[in-house]
Design an enzyme around this catalytic site. Structure first.
Site, PDB file in Angstrom:
ATOM      1  CE  LYS A   1      -3.025   2.924   3.013  1.00  0.00           C
ATOM      2  NZ  LYS A   1      -3.550   3.145   4.673  1.00  0.00           N
TER       3      LYS A   1
ATOM      4  CG  ASP B   1      -5.039   8.830   4.565  1.00  0.00           C
ATOM      5  OD1 ASP B   1      -6.462   8.891   3.825  1.00  0.00           O
ATOM      6  OD2 ASP B   1      -5.900   8.226   5.174  1.00  0.00           O
TER       7      ASP B   1
ATOM      8  CE  LYS C   1      -6.710   9.417   6.999  1.00  0.00           C
ATOM      9  NZ  LYS C   1      -6.695   8.685   8.489  1.00  0.00           N
TER      10      LYS C   1
ATOM     11  CG  ASP D   1      -1.788   5.593   4.575  1.00  0.00           C
ATOM     12  OD1 ASP D   1      -1.677   4.611   5.828  1.00  0.00           O
ATOM     13  OD2 ASP D   1      -2.680   6.027   4.423  1.00  0.00           O
TER      14      ASP D   1
ATOM     15  CG  ASP E   1     -10.190   8.089   6.855  1.00  0.00           C
ATOM     16  OD1 ASP E   1      -9.238   7.910   6.126  1.00  0.00           O
ATOM     17  OD2 ASP E   1      -9.556   7.923   7.840  1.00  0.00           O
TER      18      ASP E   1
ATOM     19  CD  GLU F   1      -6.831   6.207   2.871  1.00  0.00           C
ATOM     20  OE1 GLU F   1      -5.765   5.572   2.933  1.00  0.00           O
ATOM     21  OE2 GLU F   1      -7.683   5.859   3.291  1.00  0.00           O
TER      22      GLU F   1
ATOM     23  NE  ARG G   1     -10.492  -1.009   4.187  1.00  0.00           N
ATOM     24  CZ  ARG G   1     -11.258  -1.192   5.530  1.00  0.00           C
ATOM     25  NH1 ARG G   1     -12.347  -1.529   5.824  1.00  0.00           N
ATOM     26  NH2 ARG G   1      -9.936  -0.634   6.994  1.00  0.00           N
TER      27      ARG G   1
END
Length: 487
Positions: free
Chosen positions: A250, A255, A262, A273, A332, A334, A336
């Site tokens: 990933k 993010d 967030k 991230d 949020d 995202e 996966r």
């Protein structure tokens, strides 16, 4: 990379040497000041004994309690050394390895990785311009061992050095601020750094190719950003045949949470991230450095999850690379989404007509795994018992442990959608980490073993209110590959 040597005879010392040992060590046969040595030995039975003065023929002596050399769970040995080496006084470390054997191999491996990682510091990025007092950089590691330990260390030390090289490449890239480390920058860094290895090659898909090839979930996450997404495929060809496996990372380079925004505090460390993708990249470098006779493919899904006119919205339904449709009920969640497309893409790649024997993905996926396992353990989720067993054992031997969480069809209801094949988050806010893993499992073909490593806790090193990339779980994955070759 820091130079190193293995010695079975007591090495010559100078005032630029820092001896790291224990109270009963053979190294203490050197002509140290006897009063000083006795005081250090007495203190070292219960706590760290460290001295920078009057230590001739060395410049510094550190004696650590024997119990620290055997503590494989809380890593107190490296914790004690971390503060000492934050501002090193010597460029040459003499490290006593005489207490290591099979019973505390994980401590040894963790120590080796830690020491070689001293070759990278956050200041190396060059962003801090204020004048600081220069401190010596560690340039040489001398590992003192007993003759019967030499064969083991001759194997373990080069492996740890190579793994640390990959860790540092991953850490350096992860630590770069996200205004610079965009998906395109990340992809260009990968291409540039692998060019020195004939066994490595890469292909980069831009946003048009991502759309053309049907990577709808990666496209959905990335389309809200000014900096468009990338998919990077790294291939390692260490042999013409033999094992072929896939690693997926990933790579959300920043993010915001998208329209599911967030908080400011929650956003502060979100440049990290992309540690999953960075660590897959580091793994490929480490394997190339070791010249392992295996074939690997690394798939890096790179995107920013931003707020903008084209950003994905809660309720959108997107078609994935696998053909499954996904209702995005939380923007949020995202990670996966990009992973799902990358897992499906990686599982379709072949080498000489051979599909991957297994797929392992790495992701800073859920805060829930930190609540479950804390910061020292990576979460492992798989329905394949062989992968579970071999990854767990490799984690224990490498000093980079994982802990299994359950994963089976009982979690299928957590990803049900009324309008699409799947939804990306459970509406009941339960079993967040395992629900995410179950979602991902739907994108790997049933005939290919798959495992998910949630590294939200372990991918960062946290100290004094600051976070930096750790390079984990590269040691685990290198060890896993080595043990597969042994077996």
């Amino acid at each position: 990379m820091i130079n190193y040597q293995l010695v079975i005879e007591i090495p010559e010392l100078d005032l630029n040497s820092h001896v790291i040992s224990h109270a009963a060590s053979h190294l203490l046969q050197l002509p140290f000041n006897s009063d000083l040595l006795q005081a250090l030995q007495a203190k070292a039975h219960s706590q760290t004994a460290d001295c920078l003065y009057g230590c001739a023929p060395a410049g510094r002596i550190t004696l650590l309690p024997e119990k620290l050399w055997h503590d494989a769970q809380t890593n107190t040995l490296t914790a004690a050394l971390r503060s000492l080496l934050r501002s090193p006084t010597s460029s040459r470390l003499i490290v006593d390895c005489t207490l290591f054997d099979d019973s505390n191999r994980a401590v040894m491996c963790h120590l080796l990785h830690f020491l070689f990682n001293q070759d990278y510091q956050l200041s190396d990025l060059g962003f801090k311009r204020e004048a600081t007092v220069p401190t010596p950089r560690i340039q040489q590691l001398v590992f003192f061992c007993l003759p019967e330990q030499l064969a083991t260390l001759q194997t373990c030390v080069p492996q740890a050095a190579a793994a640390a090289m990959g860790m540092m490449a991953a850490r350096r890239l992860s630590d770069v601020p996200s205004d610079r480390c965009t998906p395109a920058f990340f992809a260009s860094e990968v291409a540039s750094q692998i060019a020195q290895y004939p066994s490595l090659s890469c292909e980069v898909l831009d946003e048009q190719q991502i759309a053309q090839q049907g990577l709808g979930l990666l496209q959905a996450v990335g389309k809200g950003a000014v900096n468009p997404p990338r998919l990077v495929v790294i291939r390692y060809q260490g042999s013409d045949d033999g094992p072929f496996s896939a690693y997926v990372g990933k790579g959300i380079t920043f993010d915001t949470g998208g329209l599911w925004l967030k908080s400011g505090d929650g956003m502060y460390t979100m440049k990290y991230d992309m540690c999953g993708a960075a660590n897959v990249f580091g793994l490929m470098l480490a394997v190339a450095e070791l010249k392992l006779p295996v074939r690997l493919v690394g798939v890096l899904a790179l995107a920013e999850n931003m707020v903008g006119p084209a950003a994905m919205r809660p309720g959108d339904v997107v078609t994935s690379y696998s053909g499954l449709t996904v209702e995005i009920n939380n923007t949020d969640a995202e990670g996966r989404l990009v992973l799902a497309d990358a897992i499906a893409y990686g599982s379709k790649l072949s080498n000489g007509g051979q599909q991957p024997e297994y797929v392992v993905d790495l992701a800073t996926l859920t805060g829930a795994v930190v609540k479950a396992l804390g910061y020292d353990l990576s979460g492992l989720m798989t329905e394949n018992e062989l992968l579970r067993s071999t990854l767990t054992k490799a984690g224990l031997r490498s000093g980079d442990p994982v802990w299994s969480l359950p994963l089976d069809a009982r979690f299928s209801k957590q990803v049900e959608s009324n309008i699409a094949d799947l939804c990306n988050t459970p509406t009941n806010n339960a079993a967040i980490s395992t629900s995410a893993a179950y979602f991902l499992s739907r994108f790997c073909p049933a005939d290919i073993p798959w495992a998910h490593l949630d590294i939200s806790g372990s991918a960062l090193w946290r100290e004094n209110g600051h976070s930096v990339a750790s390079g984990r779980p590269i040691p685990l994955l290198v060890q896993h590959l080595l043990e597969r070759l042994e077996n």
